[in-house]
Structure formats: structure tokens, C-alpha cells
Design a protein around this motif. Structure first.
Motif, short mmCIF file in Angstrom:
data_model
loop_
_atom_site.label_atom_id
_atom_site.label_comp_id
_atom_site.label_asym_id
_atom_site.label_seq_id
_atom_site.Cartn_x
_atom_site.Cartn_y
_atom_site.Cartn_z
N LEU A 46 24.72 -102.78 48.10
CA LEU A 46 24.25 -101.40 48.09
C LEU A 46 24.89 -100.59 49.22
O LEU A 46 25.30 -99.44 49.02
N ALA A 47 25.00 -101.19 50.40
CA ALA A 47 25.64 -100.50 51.52
C ALA A 47 27.12 -100.26 51.25
O ALA A 47 27.66 -99.20 51.59
N ALA A 48 27.80 -101.22 50.62
CA ALA A 48 29.22 -101.06 50.32
C ALA A 48 29.44 -99.96 49.28
O ALA A 48 30.36 -99.14 49.41
N VAL A 49 28.59 -99.92 48.26
CA VAL A 49 28.71 -98.86 47.25
C VAL A 49 28.43 -97.50 47.88
O VAL A 49 29.13 -96.52 47.60
N GLY A 50 27.43 -97.43 48.73
CA GLY A 50 27.13 -96.18 49.41
C GLY A 50 28.27 -95.73 50.31
O GLY A 50 28.62 -94.54 50.35
N ALA A 51 28.87 -96.66 51.03
CA ALA A 51 29.99 -96.32 51.91
C ALA A 51 31.20 -95.88 51.10
O ALA A 51 31.91 -94.93 51.49
N ALA A 52 31.46 -96.54 49.98
CA ALA A 52 32.58 -96.14 49.13
C ALA A 52 32.34 -94.76 48.53
O ALA A 52 33.27 -93.94 48.46
N GLY A 53 31.11 -94.49 48.13
CA GLY A 53 30.79 -93.16 47.60
C GLY A 53 30.95 -92.08 48.65
O GLY A 53 31.47 -90.99 48.37
N TYR A 54 30.49 -92.36 49.85
CA TYR A 54 30.63 -91.39 50.95
C TYR A 54 32.10 -91.16 51.28
O TYR A 54 32.52 -90.01 51.50
N ALA A 55 32.89 -92.24 51.31
CA ALA A 55 34.32 -92.10 51.61
C ALA A 55 35.01 -91.29 50.52
O ALA A 55 35.86 -90.42 50.81
N ALA A 56 34.69 -91.53 49.26
CA ALA A 56 35.29 -90.78 48.16
C ALA A 56 34.90 -89.30 48.26
O ALA A 56 35.74 -88.42 48.04
N PHE A 57 33.67 -89.03 48.59
CA PHE A 57 33.22 -87.64 48.74
C PHE A 57 33.98 -86.94 49.87
O PHE A 57 34.43 -85.80 49.72
N ARG A 58 34.12 -87.62 51.01
CA ARG A 58 34.82 -87.00 52.14
C ARG A 58 36.30 -86.79 51.84
O ARG A 58 36.90 -85.80 52.26
N ILE A 59 36.91 -87.73 51.12
CA ILE A 59 38.33 -87.59 50.80
C ILE A 59 38.55 -86.42 49.86
O ILE A 59 39.45 -85.60 50.06
N THR A 60 37.73 -86.33 48.80
CA THR A 60 37.89 -85.21 47.87
C THR A 60 37.56 -83.89 48.55
O THR A 60 38.20 -82.87 48.26
N GLN A 61 36.60 -83.87 49.44
CA GLN A 61 36.25 -82.64 50.15
C GLN A 61 37.39 -82.21 51.07
O GLN A 61 37.71 -81.03 51.16
N SER A 62 38.04 -83.17 51.74
CA SER A 62 39.13 -82.80 52.65
C SER A 62 40.36 -82.35 51.88
O SER A 62 41.13 -81.50 52.36
N ARG A 63 40.59 -82.87 50.69
CA ARG A 63 41.75 -82.43 49.89
C ARG A 63 41.53 -81.04 49.31
O ARG A 63 42.48 -80.30 49.11
N ARG A 64 40.30 -80.68 49.01
CA ARG A 64 40.01 -79.36 48.45
C ARG A 64 40.08 -78.27 49.50
O ARG A 64 40.39 -77.13 49.18
N ASP A 65 39.76 -78.59 50.74
CA ASP A 65 39.65 -77.57 51.79
C ASP A 65 40.98 -77.27 52.47
O ASP A 65 41.00 -76.60 53.49
N ARG A 66 42.09 -77.75 51.95
CA ARG A 66 43.39 -77.43 52.58
C ARG A 66 43.76 -75.98 52.27
O ARG A 66 43.52 -75.46 51.21
N TRP A 67 44.45 -75.34 53.22
CA TRP A 67 44.90 -73.98 52.98
C TRP A 67 46.23 -73.71 53.65
O TRP A 67 46.82 -74.19 54.40
#
Length: 67
Positions: A46-67
Motif C-alpha cells: 500500500l505504501a509503495a502504490v501510494g508513493a508511486a501515485g504521488y510520484a506520478a502526480f508530481r511528475i505530470t504536474q511539473s511537466r504541465r507547469d513549464r513555460w
């Protein structure tokens, strides 16, 4: 007034109550570790799935916020 009515607690009585408290703590620790050993694999998964989900969220968020 209530303190004067009680008889003083002897050293042997305090030592005995301390031993019972330590014994109770050891028993509680033993039983909690037995219970945790049944579920630790699921908790790690459960902790690994949560960490992977959080990492995926942060990666997609950082790719969207480029300008």
C-alpha cells in the motif's frame, strides 16, 4: 485528609507493580508484533502504490507547469 488515612506504599509493593507493568508492556509488544507480522506485506504494498501515485502526480504536474 484522605492522604493521612492511606497507609504508605512499601518499596516491595512499588517494585511488584513495576514488574507487572513491565510484563504487561512486554506482552502487549509481543501481541502487537504478531498482529503486525500478518499484515506488513500489505502495508508495504500500500505504501509503495501510494508513493508511486504521488510520484506520478508530481511528475505530470511539473511537466504541465513549464513555460
Amino acid at each position: 485528609m484522605a492522604d493521612k488515612d492511606k497507609e504508605p506504599v512499601t518499596l516491595a509493593r512499588r517494585f511488584l507493580s513495576f514488574c507487572f507493568a513491565v510484563f504487561g508492556g512486554i506482552l502487549l509488544l509481543h501481541f502487537s508484533l504478531q498482529l503486525l507480522s500478518q499484515f506488513w506485506g500489505w502495508l508495504v504494498l500500500l505504501a509503495a502504490v501510494g508513493a508511486a501515485g504521488y510520484a506520478a502526480f508530481r511528475i505530470t504536474q511539473s511537466r504541465r507547469d513549464r513555460w
